[in-house]
Design a protein around this motif. Structure first.
Motif, PDB file in Angstrom:
ATOM      1  N   HIS A  86       0.834  -1.343   0.001  1.00  0.00           N
ATOM      2  CA  HIS A  86       0.188   0.333   0.303  1.00  0.00           C
ATOM      3  C   HIS A  86       1.432   1.249   0.261  1.00  0.00           C
ATOM      4  O   HIS A  86       0.442   2.389   0.520  1.00  0.00           O
ATOM      5  N   ASP A  87       2.215   1.291  -0.558  1.00  0.00           N
ATOM      6  CA  ASP A  87       2.979   2.743  -0.992  1.00  0.00           C
ATOM      7  C   ASP A  87       2.002   3.452  -1.957  1.00  0.00           C
ATOM      8  O   ASP A  87       1.777   3.045  -3.131  1.00  0.00           O
ATOM      9  N   VAL A  88       1.978   4.443  -1.991  1.00  0.00           N
ATOM     10  CA  VAL A  88       1.259   5.842  -2.366  1.00  0.00           C
ATOM     11  C   VAL A  88       2.679   6.627  -2.916  1.00  0.00           C
ATOM     12  O   VAL A  88       3.239   7.509  -2.214  1.00  0.00           O
ATOM     13  N   ARG A  89       2.830   6.551  -4.194  1.00  0.00           N
ATOM     14  CA  ARG A  89       3.770   8.188  -4.481  1.00  0.00           C
ATOM     15  C   ARG A  89       3.295   7.961  -5.773  1.00  0.00           C
ATOM     16  O   ARG A  89       3.406   7.092  -6.796  1.00  0.00           O
ATOM     17  N   GLY A  90       3.089   9.454  -6.493  1.00  0.00           N
ATOM     18  CA  GLY A  90       3.361   9.345  -7.594  1.00  0.00           C
ATOM     19  C   GLY A  90       4.138   9.918  -8.564  1.00  0.00           C
ATOM     20  O   GLY A  90       5.184  10.188  -7.273  1.00  0.00           O
TER      21      GLY A  90
END
Length: 250
Positions: free
Chosen positions: A146-150
């Motif tokens: 669930h890592d989030v990075r644009g």
């Protein structure tokens, strides 16, 4: 409450924004038909004017919707260069192309997770996650984190079969006429140090190749990408030091 959770978990700004999106009030969801994403002709013409840098347009699921000639040359070693995630996890060429494959894999999955938080009902995204989950154990592990990075900007190291090692810096920006799409362009970046190996990887990152004795390019692809690796001096506006020549918009 959510702010306290974010502080306790020490989430960065993008992760906090994702938390608020997924925890927001839910609405009644209806099944949506797949939407065919298209790139406007004027945006394709703009890509073509960037003759000195690889550039391409991505959809929310990291589908490559359009690319210029140098971007095609950069990805020439992939069997089906139509989606950054499928290229990274399903094409064997990716392990040779990305000098730090683990970092590239983490980056693409984190960007897809961000898209899922923005539009969780996107049928294209659901189809892609299902395909990758079935076909790639590496994807399943990273997706579960669930890592989030644009995608914003980063220095990347590539190995091109015809040109050799490339150190490029990419910039990503949204297209206002198509808010769910983004454009990415790359440029040579000799000053940036090689990226640090991913903590989950025991492999070391090969150093960028040293300057080599120039030789005649053996193919158009090699010649085009060699020009990106070792660009000519940037032309300037007459009388205005520091300003590059504006691209011609055909």
């Amino acid at each position: 409450m959510l702010e306290a959770v974010a502080r306790a978990l020490r989430l960065d700004d993008e992760a906090v924004a994702h938390l608020f999106r997924v925890a927001g009030p839910s609405t009644r969801r209806t099944r949506r038909a797949p939407h065919v994403e298209r790139v406007a002709p004027h945006l394709r013409r703009l890509l073509d004017t960037w003759s000195g840098t690889p550039a391409f347009v991505l959809g929310p699921a990291l589908d490559v919707l359009a690319r210029n000639r140098l971007a095609s040359a950069l990805h020439a070693g992939f069997t089906q260069p139509d989606n950054l995630l499928r290229m990274t996890f399903l094409d064997p060429a990716a392990r040779h192309f990305h000098l730090d494959w683990d970092r590239a894999a983490e980056s693409t999955v984190a960007a897809l997770r961000r898209s899922a938080g923005i539009d969780p009902d996107d049928p294209r995204l659901s189809q892609l996650v299902g395909e990758l989950s079935v076909k790639s154990a590496d994807f399943r592990v990273l997706w579960a984190r669930h890592d989030v990075r644009g995608k914003t900007r980063e220095a990347k190291l590539f190995h091109h079969a015809e040109v050799g090692d490339l150190e490029l810096h990419y910039e990503s920006f949204t297209v206002d006429s198509a808010p769910l799409s983004s454009s990415s362009s790359t440029k040579p970046n000799r000053a940036a140090p090689p990226p640090t190996p991913s903590p989950c990887s025991a492999r070391s990152v090969p150093a960028p190749c040293p300057h080599r004795t120039r030789r005649r390019a053996s193919s158009p692809t090699e010649g085009a990408l060699a020009a990106v690796r070792d660009p000519a001096p940037t032309p300037r506006f007459p009388g205005v030091p520091g300003w590059p020549t504006a691209p011609h918009l055909g």
